[in-house]
Design a protein around this motif. Structure first.
Motif, mmCIF file in Angstrom:
data_model
loop_
_atom_site.group_PDB
_atom_site.id
_atom_site.type_symbol
_atom_site.label_atom_id
_atom_site.label_comp_id
_atom_site.label_asym_id
_atom_site.label_seq_id
_atom_site.Cartn_x
_atom_site.Cartn_y
_atom_site.Cartn_z
ATOM 1 N N PRO A 65 0.830 -1.208 0.000
ATOM 2 C CA PRO A 65 0.000 0.000 0.000
ATOM 3 C C PRO A 65 0.864 1.257 0.000
ATOM 4 O O PRO A 65 1.993 1.239 0.499
ATOM 5 N N TYR A 66 0.347 2.319 -0.579
ATOM 6 C CA TYR A 66 0.995 3.624 -0.520
ATOM 7 C C TYR A 66 -0.065 4.702 -0.684
ATOM 8 O O TYR A 66 -1.170 4.440 -1.151
ATOM 9 N N GLN A 67 0.267 5.921 -0.287
ATOM 10 C CA GLN A 67 -0.671 7.032 -0.346
ATOM 11 C C GLN A 67 -0.584 7.720 -1.709
ATOM 12 O O GLN A 67 0.509 7.929 -2.236
ATOM 13 N N THR A 81 -5.745 9.090 -0.723
ATOM 14 C CA THR A 81 -6.287 7.754 -0.467
ATOM 15 C C THR A 81 -5.148 6.736 -0.512
ATOM 16 O O THR A 81 -4.027 7.065 -0.902
ATOM 17 N N THR A 82 -5.453 5.532 -0.117
ATOM 18 C CA THR A 82 -4.475 4.439 -0.174
ATOM 19 C C THR A 82 -4.670 3.662 -1.462
ATOM 20 O O THR A 82 -5.790 3.301 -1.819
ATOM 21 N N TYR A 88 -2.594 0.500 -4.033
ATOM 22 C CA TYR A 88 -1.709 -0.661 -3.904
ATOM 23 C C TYR A 88 -0.892 -0.818 -5.177
ATOM 24 O O TYR A 88 -1.432 -0.743 -6.278
#
Length: 177
Positions: free
Chosen positions: A105-107, A115-116, A118
Motif C-alpha cells: 500500500p501507498y498514499q 487515499t491508499t 496498492y
C-alpha cells in the motif's frame, strides 16, 4: 352483466405485446447511441507502417475526453486517457478480473483527495496494434465508474512509451519499434 369477449382480450394482449416490443427496440437504439457517445473508440482503429510503427487514432467523446476499449492482460476494459495520472490506475474489480497482483500500500493524491492505493503490475496492455508489457500500475479502491468498475485511468506509466499528437477532435498515439 355482459360476458367479456375473448377476442377483445386477445386483441388487447397483442396490442400490449406490440407496444412492449416497440419500446424495447427504441431502448436498444438509444442505449447503443448513448454508449457510442460515451465511448466512441469501442473498436480501436490502428495501422502498422512499413517501419513497424503502430499508430492508433482515438476520437473524443461527447464530454471531450478520450475514452476507449483496450485489452488489459487479455481482458477488455474501458479506459479514460489521463495524462495527469502517474501510473495506470484500476479498480479492485478490474484488478481481480485481469489477474493483477495487489502489492504494497501507498498514499496517492487523487482528484477526490488522499487515499491508499496498492502497487501492481500489468503483464500486457493492448490498444489496437500497440502492445505494452510489464507496466507499473496501481489498484485504487475508490476508483469508480459508470460501467460498474470497468473503467481504468490510462496514465503516464503507459503513455510515456508512446508519442501522441492531437488535431481537432482526434488523438494519434504512435509506438515506435
Amino acid at each position: 352483466m355482459q360476458a367479456s369477449d375473448p377476442t377483445a382480450k386477445l386483441g388487447k394482449g397483442f396490442a400490449l405485446i406490440a407496444w412492449l416490443l416497440v419500446l424495447a427496440v427504441i431502448y436498444l437504439l438509444f442505449d447503443d447511441a448513448i454508449a457510442n457517445k460515451l465511448n466512441p473508440n469501442q473498436q480501436v482503429q490502428s495501422v502498422v507502417n512499413a517501419a513497424g510503427e503502430a499508430k492508433v487514432t482515438l476520437s473524443r467523446n461527447a464530454s471531450g475526453h478520450y475514452v476507449g476499449t483496450l485489452q488489459l492482460n487479455g481482458v477488455d476494459v474501458v479506459f479514460l486517457l489521463d495524462t495527469g495520472a502517474t501510473v495506470v490506475a484500476v479498480s479492485p474489480e478490474v484488478a481481480k478480473r485481469t489477474g493483477m497482483p495487489q502489492g504494497q500500500p501507498y498514499q496517492v493524491n487523487t482528484a477526490n483527495g488522499i487515499t491508499t492505493a496498492y502497487q501492481s503490475r500489468i503483464n500486457s496492455l493492448k490498444l489496437g496494434d500497440i502492445v505494452l508489457r510489464d507496466l507499473p500500475a496501481s489498484i485504487v479502491p475508490n476508483l469508480t465508474s459508470s460501467k460498474g468498475g470497468t473503467e481504468i485511468l490510462l496514465g503516464m506509466s503507459a503513455l510515456k512509451h508512446l508519442e501522441f499528437a492531437q488535431q481537432a477532435n482526434q488523438l494519434q498515439l504512435k509506438q515506435r519499434n
